[in-house]
Design an enzyme around this catalytic site. Sequence first.
Site, PDB file in Angstrom:
ATOM      1  N   ARG A 222      61.970  26.764 -72.209  1.00 31.02           N
ATOM      2  CA  ARG A 222      62.945  27.548 -71.098  1.00 31.02           C
ATOM      3  C   ARG A 222      62.783  26.776 -69.587  1.00 31.02           C
ATOM      4  NH1 ARG A 222      61.328  32.637 -74.587  1.00 31.02           N
ATOM      5  NH2 ARG A 222      59.520  31.483 -74.043  1.00 31.02           N
TER       6      ARG A 222
ATOM      7  N   ARG B  10      49.502  23.892 -67.169  1.00 27.51           N
ATOM      8  CA  ARG B  10      48.266  24.057 -66.992  1.00 27.51           C
ATOM      9  C   ARG B  10      47.309  23.081 -66.889  1.00 27.51           C
ATOM     10  NH1 ARG B  10      49.684  28.346 -66.982  1.00 27.51           N
ATOM     11  NH2 ARG B  10      49.105  30.242 -68.238  1.00 27.51           N
TER      12      ARG B  10
ATOM     13  N   HIS C   3      48.685  27.206 -57.839  1.00 26.94           N
ATOM     14  CA  HIS C   3      48.990  27.917 -59.230  1.00 26.94           C
ATOM     15  C   HIS C   3      50.108  29.057 -58.646  1.00 26.94           C
ATOM     16  CE1 HIS C   3      48.161  28.760 -63.750  1.00 26.94           C
ATOM     17  NE2 HIS C   3      49.303  29.164 -63.403  1.00 26.94           N
TER      18      HIS C   3
ATOM     19  N   GLU D 280      40.358  25.094 -62.636  1.00 26.19           N
ATOM     20  CA  GLU D 280      40.795  25.996 -61.444  1.00 26.19           C
ATOM     21  C   GLU D 280      40.164  27.396 -61.238  1.00 26.19           C
ATOM     22  OE1 GLU D 280      45.093  25.848 -62.294  1.00 26.19           O
ATOM     23  OE2 GLU D 280      45.125  28.003 -62.387  1.00 26.19           O
TER      24      GLU D 280
END
Length: 330
Positions: free
Chosen positions: A155, A238, A285, A267
């Site tokens: 998507r 990611r 992020h 992270e």
Amino acid sequence: MKSSVLVARAVFPSVLDRLRGHFDVEANASDEPWDAAELRRRLQGKQGIFATGERIDVALLDACPQLRAVCNMAVGYNNVDVDACTARGIVVTNTPDVLTETTADFGFALMMATARRMAEGERFLRSGAWTKWSYDMLTGSDVHGATLGVLGMGRIGQAIARRGAHGFGMKVIYHNRSRLDAAIEADLGARYVDKPTLLRESDHLVLVLPYSAASHHAVGAPELALMKPRATLTNIARGGIVDDAALAAALRSGQIAAAGLDVFEGEPRVHPALLTLPNVVLTPHIASATVATRLAMANLAADNLIAALGCGPHAGRPPTPVNPGVLAGR
Ligand code: GLV
């Protein structure tokens, strides 16, 4: 009797109030992430968890046999061992759709900032180094008309491709586990290519694929070696999909021109070599971070938790389960 749920990090007060309308809620008021032992202790006796990336693994599940629902406030759910949850009849949910356009906006912006050296330009100006105009000062690469490569055409990947094709006249190429419908390909003018072709032909490569063992280091030294020296790489997927050490080396040697990274291996730690390079735009992020979208994500995670534990108008039918088979068996 009310079910008990754990809310593992701070969340909108209105969402906590909704949960309190159905459950006994223990919430992490301090918002300090709990370590595995603390999470295990807090989850004892709880039927559900409102999770925001906490590791939900076999050890935790074995210690919490009463758990029935793991509701992640994120579209990605690589923090959860879904197979282990399914085996124990635990429903896992995520928050797709509500963040698609917001995340695509950010991915496109990060790609543009990377191509046009915006962060570098800002640092240059703020440092006082801007004393005169020159013809080649901070020259970058065009976005309009360039070839946009998308690795992971779900998507969000499609929403980024739409921006590139319809807004910026970009040629779109993509690689994905499965090909898109011909009608979607035609709308985007998108061409399906194998991964080496994607790496070789992209001017701006954007990574939007889910993290799994199969996508670990999907872009490392061998892949970077195939890319054009003027190419940019943007990762909003990611940490772990890119080998950050190999990327830093490729950015330093000029093997590729620049990178935009919103996610990192390990992270919130960031590979120290990345922090020293001028040609990388680093963000913490935040691709889905608008007020409206974070609220929509939190409410969807709450809808899932409420329904998964048999409450509310959709009792037993959480809107976005990852392992819907579990519900059929209940
Ligand atoms: C954010 O990274 C998400 O998976 O929603």
